[in-house]
Motif scaffolding. Structure first.
Motif, PDB file in Angstrom:
ATOM      1  N   LYS A  13       0.803  -1.224   0.000  1.00 45.02           N
ATOM      2  CA  LYS A  13       0.000   0.000   0.000  1.00 45.02           C
ATOM      3  C   LYS A  13       0.839   1.279   0.000  1.00 45.02           C
ATOM      4  O   LYS A  13       0.300   2.374  -0.152  1.00 45.02           O
ATOM      5  CB  LYS A  13      -0.963   0.007   1.190  1.00 45.02           C
ATOM      6  CG  LYS A  13      -0.303   0.230   2.537  1.00 45.02           C
ATOM      7  CD  LYS A  13      -1.353   0.292   3.631  1.00 45.02           C
ATOM      8  CE  LYS A  13      -0.754   0.728   4.944  1.00 45.02           C
ATOM      9  NZ  LYS A  13      -1.794   1.003   5.923  1.00 45.02           N
ATOM     10  N   ASP A  14       2.167   1.175   0.161  1.00 44.78           N
ATOM     11  CA  ASP A  14       3.033   2.359   0.156  1.00 44.78           C
ATOM     12  C   ASP A  14       3.196   2.955  -1.240  1.00 44.78           C
ATOM     13  O   ASP A  14       3.503   4.137  -1.380  1.00 44.78           O
ATOM     14  CB  ASP A  14       4.417   2.028   0.716  1.00 44.78           C
ATOM     15  CG  ASP A  14       4.375   1.676   2.193  1.00 44.78           C
ATOM     16  OD1 ASP A  14       3.387   2.029   2.873  1.00 44.78           O
ATOM     17  OD2 ASP A  14       5.338   1.052   2.669  1.00 44.78           O
ATOM     18  N   ASN A  15       3.009   2.141  -2.277  1.00 44.04           N
ATOM     19  CA  ASN A  15       3.143   2.631  -3.649  1.00 44.04           C
ATOM     20  C   ASN A  15       1.953   3.508  -4.024  1.00 44.04           C
ATOM     21  O   ASN A  15       0.822   3.225  -3.655  1.00 44.04           O
ATOM     22  CB  ASN A  15       3.227   1.469  -4.639  1.00 44.04           C
ATOM     23  CG  ASN A  15       4.545   0.722  -4.564  1.00 44.04           C
ATOM     24  OD1 ASN A  15       5.434   1.074  -3.796  1.00 44.04           O
ATOM     25  ND2 ASN A  15       4.667  -0.316  -5.363  1.00 44.04           N
ATOM     26  N   ASP A  16       2.233   4.569  -4.767  1.00 49.52           N
ATOM     27  CA  ASP A  16       1.136   5.411  -5.248  1.00 49.52           C
ATOM     28  C   ASP A  16       0.858   5.092  -6.721  1.00 49.52           C
ATOM     29  O   ASP A  16       1.438   4.157  -7.282  1.00 49.52           O
ATOM     30  CB  ASP A  16       1.431   6.901  -5.016  1.00 49.52           C
ATOM     31  CG  ASP A  16       2.646   7.410  -5.771  1.00 49.52           C
ATOM     32  OD1 ASP A  16       3.085   6.776  -6.755  1.00 49.52           O
ATOM     33  OD2 ASP A  16       3.166   8.470  -5.380  1.00 49.52           O
ATOM     34  N   VAL A  17      -0.025   5.833  -7.337  1.00 51.79           N
ATOM     35  CA  VAL A  17      -0.426   5.534  -8.719  1.00 51.79           C
ATOM     36  C   VAL A  17       0.717   5.725  -9.711  1.00 51.79           C
ATOM     37  O   VAL A  17       0.635   5.253 -10.837  1.00 51.79           O
ATOM     38  CB  VAL A  17      -1.648   6.380  -9.155  1.00 51.79           C
ATOM     39  CG1 VAL A  17      -2.858   6.035  -8.322  1.00 51.79           C
ATOM     40  CG2 VAL A  17      -1.345   7.858  -9.117  1.00 51.79           C
ATOM     41  N   TYR A  18       1.775   6.395  -9.299  1.00 52.40           N
ATOM     42  CA  TYR A  18       2.939   6.587 -10.176  1.00 52.40           C
ATOM     43  C   TYR A  18       3.953   5.463 -10.059  1.00 52.40           C
ATOM     44  O   TYR A  18       4.989   5.478 -10.708  1.00 52.40           O
ATOM     45  CB  TYR A  18       3.607   7.927  -9.879  1.00 52.40           C
ATOM     46  CG  TYR A  18       2.680   9.093 -10.092  1.00 52.40           C
ATOM     47  CD1 TYR A  18       2.161   9.388 -11.355  1.00 52.40           C
ATOM     48  CD2 TYR A  18       2.304   9.896  -9.034  1.00 52.40           C
ATOM     49  CE1 TYR A  18       1.293  10.442 -11.549  1.00 52.40           C
ATOM     50  CE2 TYR A  18       1.435  10.962  -9.227  1.00 52.40           C
ATOM     51  CZ  TYR A  18       0.935  11.230 -10.480  1.00 52.40           C
ATOM     52  OH  TYR A  18       0.075  12.271 -10.673  1.00 52.40           O
ATOM     53  N   GLY A  19       3.674   4.490  -9.188  1.00 48.03           N
ATOM     54  CA  GLY A  19       4.524   3.311  -9.078  1.00 48.03           C
ATOM     55  C   GLY A  19       5.694   3.446  -8.132  1.00 48.03           C
ATOM     56  O   GLY A  19       6.591   2.602  -8.132  1.00 48.03           O
ATOM     57  N   HIS A  20       5.720   4.492  -7.319  1.00 50.83           N
ATOM     58  CA  HIS A  20       6.776   4.613  -6.313  1.00 50.83           C
ATOM     59  C   HIS A  20       6.150   4.934  -4.958  1.00 50.83           C
ATOM     60  O   HIS A  20       4.964   5.203  -4.865  1.00 50.83           O
ATOM     61  CB  HIS A  20       7.818   5.675  -6.717  1.00 50.83           C
ATOM     62  CG  HIS A  20       7.280   7.068  -6.782  1.00 50.83           C
ATOM     63  ND1 HIS A  20       6.771   7.616  -7.938  1.00 50.83           N
ATOM     64  CD2 HIS A  20       7.175   8.026  -5.830  1.00 50.83           C
ATOM     65  CE1 HIS A  20       6.368   8.859  -7.687  1.00 50.83           C
ATOM     66  NE2 HIS A  20       6.604   9.125  -6.419  1.00 50.83           N
ATOM     67  N   MET A  21       6.983   4.898  -3.924  1.00 53.33           N
ATOM     68  CA  MET A  21       6.490   5.134  -2.573  1.00 53.33           C
ATOM     69  C   MET A  21       6.008   6.574  -2.441  1.00 53.33           C
ATOM     70  O   MET A  21       6.715   7.513  -2.784  1.00 53.33           O
ATOM     71  CB  MET A  21       7.604   4.843  -1.560  1.00 53.33           C
ATOM     72  CG  MET A  21       7.129   4.797  -0.134  1.00 53.33           C
ATOM     73  SD  MET A  21       8.363   4.085   0.996  1.00 53.33           S
ATOM     74  CE  MET A  21       9.482   5.456   1.181  1.00 53.33           C
ATOM     75  N   ASN A  22       4.792   6.733  -1.929  1.00 51.36           N
ATOM     76  CA  ASN A  22       4.198   8.050  -1.749  1.00 51.36           C
ATOM     77  C   ASN A  22       4.992   8.856  -0.729  1.00 51.36           C
ATOM     78  O   ASN A  22       5.488   8.318   0.256  1.00 51.36           O
ATOM     79  CB  ASN A  22       2.748   7.898  -1.296  1.00 51.36           C
ATOM     80  CG  ASN A  22       2.039   9.216  -1.226  1.00 51.36           C
ATOM     81  OD1 ASN A  22       2.149   9.922  -0.226  1.00 51.36           O
ATOM     82  ND2 ASN A  22       1.327   9.559  -2.280  1.00 51.36           N
ATOM     83  N   ASN A  23       5.096  10.165  -0.951  1.00 56.59           N
ATOM     84  CA  ASN A  23       5.909  11.014  -0.077  1.00 56.59           C
ATOM     85  C   ASN A  23       5.470  10.975   1.386  1.00 56.59           C
ATOM     86  O   ASN A  23       6.293  11.099   2.286  1.00 56.59           O
ATOM     87  CB  ASN A  23       5.936  12.457  -0.585  1.00 56.59           C
ATOM     88  CG  ASN A  23       4.565  13.094  -0.619  1.00 56.59           C
ATOM     89  OD1 ASN A  23       3.617  12.529  -1.154  1.00 56.59           O
ATOM     90  ND2 ASN A  23       4.449  14.267  -0.054  1.00 56.59           N
ATOM     91  N   ALA A  24       4.199  10.799   1.657  1.00 54.44           N
ATOM     92  CA  ALA A  24       3.728  10.758   3.043  1.00 54.44           C
ATOM     93  C   ALA A  24       4.275   9.549   3.796  1.00 54.44           C
ATOM     94  O   ALA A  24       4.414   9.583   5.024  1.00 54.44           O
ATOM     95  CB  ALA A  24       2.205  10.751   3.080  1.00 54.44           C
TER      96      ALA A  24
END
Length: 140
Positions: A16-27
């Motif tokens: 769940k750490d990945n965002d829609v851009y395929g990398h770990m979300n900054n939060a």
């Protein structure tokens, strides 16, 4: 030259750490820093987050991002104290790839320790102070 960290912890990323851009979300970087700091405070400093008279409130935080990361990578997180005051502490955190060479992000948190009920600052003392002093890195 890489900064030194007296304490290292391995933190796995989660699906769940990945965002829609395929990398770990900054939060998530902030969550990792907060987790490593509070794990130290509980384990080494004896901070009782549920029933203790003293709690730490985050009054400042910052994160600079240097490289992308994504699930299923595990990260090496370095922790140190840059400044230890009477009731406040500035933690400095480096999030690295597992090899500890590539810096993913660097950030800091400032906690002020306060009375749980009154929210007035309390001196950092005893085991808590000793545990934070063990992480203190002199500037320069």
């Amino acid at each position: 030259m890489q900064p030194s960290y007296p304490h290292w912890e391995t933190v796995p990323t989660r699906w769940k750490d990945n965002d829609v851009y395929g990398h770990m979300n900054n939060a998530v970087h902030y969550s990792i820093m907060d987790t490593v700091i509070n794990t130290w405070l509980i384990r080494e400093g004896g901070l009782d987050i549920h029933d203790g008279d003293t709690i730490g409130l985050c009054v400042e935080s910052r994160c600079n991002y240097h490289a992308a990361t994504a699930f299923p990578e595990s990260l090496a997180v370095g922790l140190r104290v840059g400044k230890l005051g009477g009731s406040s502490v500035r933690y400095e955190v480096g999030i690295h790839r597992q090899d500890r060479e590539t810096v993913v992000a660097e950030g800091h948190f400032v906690h002020v320790f306060v009375d749980r009920e009154t929210r007035r600052p309390r001196p950092i003392s005893g085991r808590l102070r000793d545990s934070l002093a063990a992480l203190l890195v002199e500037p320069g």
